[in-house]
Design a protein around this motif. Structure first.
Motif, PDB file in Angstrom:
ATOM      1  N   PRO A   1       2.631 -60.489 -12.331  1.00 11.92           N
ATOM      2  CA  PRO A   1       2.334 -59.072 -12.570  1.00 11.92           C
ATOM      3  C   PRO A   1       3.523 -58.301 -13.131  1.00 11.92           C
ATOM      4  N   VAL A   2       4.729 -58.720 -12.775  1.00 11.68           N
ATOM      5  CA  VAL A   2       5.927 -58.019 -13.248  1.00 11.68           C
ATOM      6  C   VAL A   2       6.083 -58.203 -14.759  1.00 11.68           C
ATOM      7  N   ALA A   3       5.709 -59.373 -15.267  1.00 10.09           N
ATOM      8  CA  ALA A   3       5.827 -59.627 -16.704  1.00 10.09           C
ATOM      9  C   ALA A   3       4.953 -58.665 -17.499  1.00 10.09           C
ATOM     10  N   LEU A   4       3.746 -58.411 -17.019  1.00 10.48           N
ATOM     11  CA  LEU A   4       2.860 -57.456 -17.686  1.00 10.48           C
ATOM     12  C   LEU A   4       3.472 -56.064 -17.658  1.00 10.48           C
TER      13      LEU A   4
ATOM     14  N   ALA B   1       6.451 -55.841 -20.051  1.00 10.92           N
ATOM     15  CA  ALA B   1       6.064 -55.830 -21.464  1.00 10.92           C
ATOM     16  C   ALA B   1       5.548 -54.454 -21.867  1.00 10.92           C
ATOM     17  N   LEU B   2       4.709 -53.864 -21.025  1.00 10.72           N
ATOM     18  CA  LEU B   2       4.172 -52.538 -21.349  1.00 10.72           C
ATOM     19  C   LEU B   2       5.253 -51.458 -21.270  1.00 10.72           C
ATOM     20  N   ALA B   3       6.134 -51.543 -20.276  1.00  7.19           N
ATOM     21  CA  ALA B   3       7.203 -50.545 -20.139  1.00  7.19           C
ATOM     22  C   ALA B   3       8.183 -50.635 -21.305  1.00  7.19           C
TER      23      ALA B   3
ATOM     24  N   PHE C   1      -4.321 -49.636  -5.736  1.00  4.16           N
ATOM     25  CA  PHE C   1      -4.216 -48.711  -6.859  1.00  4.16           C
ATOM     26  C   PHE C   1      -2.755 -48.340  -7.106  1.00  4.16           C
ATOM     27  N   LEU C   2      -2.357 -48.312  -8.376  1.00  4.20           N
ATOM     28  CA  LEU C   2      -1.003 -47.911  -8.776  1.00  4.20           C
ATOM     29  C   LEU C   2      -1.117 -46.786  -9.796  1.00  4.20           C
ATOM     30  N   ASP C   3      -0.367 -45.708  -9.593  1.00  2.00           N
ATOM     31  CA  ASP C   3      -0.304 -44.688 -10.621  1.00  2.00           C
ATOM     32  C   ASP C   3       0.709 -45.122 -11.676  1.00  2.00           C
ATOM     33  N   SER C   4       0.946 -44.295 -12.673  1.00  2.00           N
ATOM     34  CA  SER C   4       1.860 -44.687 -13.753  1.00  2.00           C
ATOM     35  C   SER C   4       3.274 -44.926 -13.237  1.00  2.00           C
ATOM     36  N   ASP C   5       3.709 -44.142 -12.244  1.00  2.00           N
ATOM     37  CA  ASP C   5       5.037 -44.351 -11.663  1.00  2.00           C
ATOM     38  C   ASP C   5       5.104 -45.685 -10.919  1.00  2.00           C
TER      39      ASP C   5
ATOM     40  N   VAL D   1       3.426 -48.420 -11.656  1.00  2.00           N
ATOM     41  CA  VAL D   1       3.510 -49.486 -12.660  1.00  2.00           C
ATOM     42  C   VAL D   1       4.923 -49.545 -13.235  1.00  2.00           C
ATOM     43  N   THR D   2       5.533 -48.380 -13.454  1.00  2.61           N
ATOM     44  CA  THR D   2       6.909 -48.334 -13.957  1.00  2.61           C
ATOM     45  C   THR D   2       7.875 -48.953 -12.950  1.00  2.61           C
ATOM     46  N   GLU D   3       7.706 -48.655 -11.671  1.00  2.05           N
ATOM     47  CA  GLU D   3       8.554 -49.254 -10.629  1.00  2.05           C
ATOM     48  C   GLU D   3       8.364 -50.765 -10.572  1.00  2.05           C
ATOM     49  N   LEU D   4       7.145 -51.214 -10.759  1.00  4.11           N
ATOM     50  CA  LEU D   4       6.867 -52.652 -10.782  1.00  4.11           C
ATOM     51  C   LEU D   4       7.607 -53.329 -11.928  1.00  4.11           C
ATOM     52  N   SER D   5       7.737 -52.637 -13.051  1.00  4.70           N
ATOM     53  CA  SER D   5       8.423 -53.212 -14.208  1.00  4.70           C
ATOM     54  C   SER D   5       9.926 -53.369 -13.969  1.00  4.70           C
TER      55      SER D   5
END
Length: 173
Positions: free
Chosen positions: A87-90, A93-95, A115-119, A121-125
């Motif tokens: 999941p981190v790779a996705l 790539a998007l970030a 559920f993840l908000d945009s923040d 997903v950014t933290e996951l990246s």
């Protein structure tokens, strides 16, 4: 678009979403075809499916998957990125694409049903990827046997130094 084509799109997206561990909905408004091609290529490199799909079709496709919560929030033009292994790779790539292109944004996503908000997903990246984590675990696991071997090598080395010193003393006398 014919009803049969729509049913086929729904079925394909549902099958992909059922296998995916992470799904991220993105906004691509204002991107050129060339920029979308670059984004799709980056996603393909890390094993991610990136698909522009109508909201109604996406809602139907995601309905009975662990990413069903996304369908409640889908509005306006959007695309769905589905990741399977890492999941981190996705997220990375998007970030990374979002940093290069200000028109692109990540709206929200789900990671294994959460559920993840945009923040989020950014933290996951920002997290280390799966290969980086595996290498650090392997390095930690190798440290114990390596230190054990070095300990015994030092004992033998000190014993050899002591024998050499005794030999030199006897030769001098």
């Amino acid at each position: 678009m014919k009803r049969q084509e729509k049913a086929q799109i729904i079925e394909q997206l549902h099958e992909k979403a059922s296998r995916a561990s992470i799904a991220v909905v993105t906004d691509f408004k204002g991107l050129s075809v060339e920029e979308m091609t670059i984004l799709r290529a980056k996603c393909f490199e890390v094993g991610v499916d990136y698909q522009v799909v109508k909201n109604t079709l996406a809602r139907l496709a995601l309905k009975d998957t662990e990413h069903g919560e996304l369908s409640e929030h889908m509005k306006e033009n959007c695309a769905v990125a589905l990741g399977y292994d890492d999941p981190v790779a996705l997220a990375k790539a998007l970030a990374d694409f979002g940093k290069e292109n200000k028109k692109f944004s990540m709206r929200f996503g789900t990671l294994e049903g959460q559920f993840l908000d945009s923040d989020g997903v950014t933290e996951l990246s920002k997290m280390p990827s799966k290969p980086e984590l595996l290498s650090s675990v392997l390095g930690t696991m190798q440290a114990v046997p390596r230190n054990f071997v070095c300990l015994f090598a030092n004992i033998e080395r000190k014993f050899l130094y002591a024998l050499t010193a005794i030999k030199e003393q006897k030769e001098a006398a």
